[in-house]
Design an enzyme around this catalytic site. Sequence first.
Site, PDB file in Angstrom:
ATOM      1  N   ASP A   1      -7.260  -4.357  -2.065  1.00 28.41           N
ATOM      2  CA  ASP A   1      -8.465  -3.317  -2.650  1.00 28.41           C
ATOM      3  C   ASP A   1      -9.873  -3.812  -1.742  1.00 28.41           C
ATOM      4  O   ASP A   1     -10.118  -4.880  -1.665  1.00 28.41           O
ATOM      5  CB  ASP A   1      -8.840  -3.684  -4.115  1.00 28.41           C
ATOM      6  CG  ASP A   1      -7.667  -3.597  -4.767  1.00 28.41           C
ATOM      7  OD1 ASP A   1      -6.608  -3.181  -4.452  1.00 28.41           O
ATOM      8  OD2 ASP A   1      -7.908  -4.023  -6.180  1.00 28.41           O
TER       9      ASP A   1
ATOM     10  N   LEU B   1      -3.836  -7.252   3.198  1.00 31.60           N
ATOM     11  CA  LEU B   1      -5.239  -6.647   2.695  1.00 31.60           C
ATOM     12  C   LEU B   1      -4.961  -5.707   1.668  1.00 31.60           C
ATOM     13  O   LEU B   1      -3.766  -5.065   1.562  1.00 31.60           O
ATOM     14  CB  LEU B   1      -5.756  -5.944   3.804  1.00 31.60           C
ATOM     15  CG  LEU B   1      -7.277  -4.961   3.599  1.00 31.60           C
ATOM     16  CD1 LEU B   1      -7.746  -4.981   4.885  1.00 31.60           C
ATOM     17  CD2 LEU B   1      -6.226  -3.540   3.392  1.00 31.60           C
TER      18      LEU B   1
END
Length: 461
Positions: free
Chosen positions: A31, A29
């Site tokens: 932004d 993961l």
Amino acid sequence: MKNTKHTLNHSTNNHWRTQFHIQPPTGLLNDPNGLIYYEGVYHVFYQWHPDGPTHGLKSWNHVTSIDLVHWTPDKRILRPDSIYDSHGAYSGSALVVDGTLQLFYTGNTRTSDDIRVPYQLNARLATDGIVDKTVIIDHIPSGYTDHFRDPKVFTTAYGYAMILGAQRQDMTGTALLYTSADLKAWHFAKELTTSLESFGYMWECPDYFELEQKGILLFCPQGAMNSPRSNTNIYPNAYIIGNYDTDHFDMGNHTHPHLLDYGFDFYAAQTFIDQKGQRVLMAWMGAAEGGYPSDKYGWAHVLTLPRVLTLVDNHLYQQPHPNLVALRTDAVPINSSLCSYELILDTIQGALDIDLYRYQDECVNLRYDTATQTLILDRSALKNTYATERGETRTLCLDEPLKDLHVFRDTSTLEIFINQGRYTMSLRFFPQHIEGHVKIKTLNDSAIKILYPLEDVNHDL
């Protein structure tokens, strides 16, 4: 208050998984993208490489919530499935237009010679998926390089505006302004006016909004604000506050750039408006160095908790979203052994020395020096280390005495709110033993001390 048992059964593949932060099911993961409240539901997308904890072909993964506390996966994922985003769906934003949720993002492509060609794209969230993907900007304006990305789209009195992160051909960073009357035809208007002519080499993830009749620009100026090397992140997340000129998008006599967060793991912050009209921020709780200890379990990184923004005396304050009180159970003694907690220390006077996590010889320490009004956050006493070339402490010089702390600890995260959120310090940490104590070594006797264990609500993530 609820009163439940607070232990985690960590198996081989979920060590350091969090209890209440947004995290990827697998892979990496980064932004946050497309944050928005729409028809009674909060939507959060994020950059996602599902195949491993490394940067690769990015999609926008998607989670939703009705309260900003309990999150559920949404199968409507923005995938790089066209010739205009063949090498990744890069960052962007969301906007509700005529009752529909529109997404705006950068499509990354590369030629056979590995030359980057970015496109700015628009798509629509429908009940059965993401549809109507179209190109809205198909070329880079003269004077700028192929580092041209991360559109933040919003409404103005004259129609629509888009702020894009960019790099000039002289290798300096800036933000560009586009305007549109209909979200289809976009016109390059200008650079967003600031006095920061040589401030870093690329401005990523810009966000523009207004508070208290001031214009506020959040941005990530790569190559700036990273000295001294031993006490800074490789890339900063900053903000400036200006006297917004609604006719010319001129930030005017803006403030000196300030960091949004003074900890170890914080980048790419984006904001949205919540159900009550508050400006809320979330960021990637990670850093570009990579090599996080959770990599060996096939996943990396989380998003910060949602934070409400206010503007006071030309300073952005961040406070935990009030909905997070739903995580609390009955308060317990300070020395309780916990996997996660919310700690409130109020009416602090004088020196402070506290271990925010302590188990045997591992700890994360925060101490305050009254003579210099300096906070030192120290994670050097952990065995699972990473990014040590950027130092294992962060030093924050306050412009006023330390008065209070508000701390959220998840299994592998700490978010520290200082003096009603005037400053924050965020970090990941990866202890060998998940449960740990808060150990107060120095604190004035009259200080208020409250410790809440927090619920595990991440059953679906």
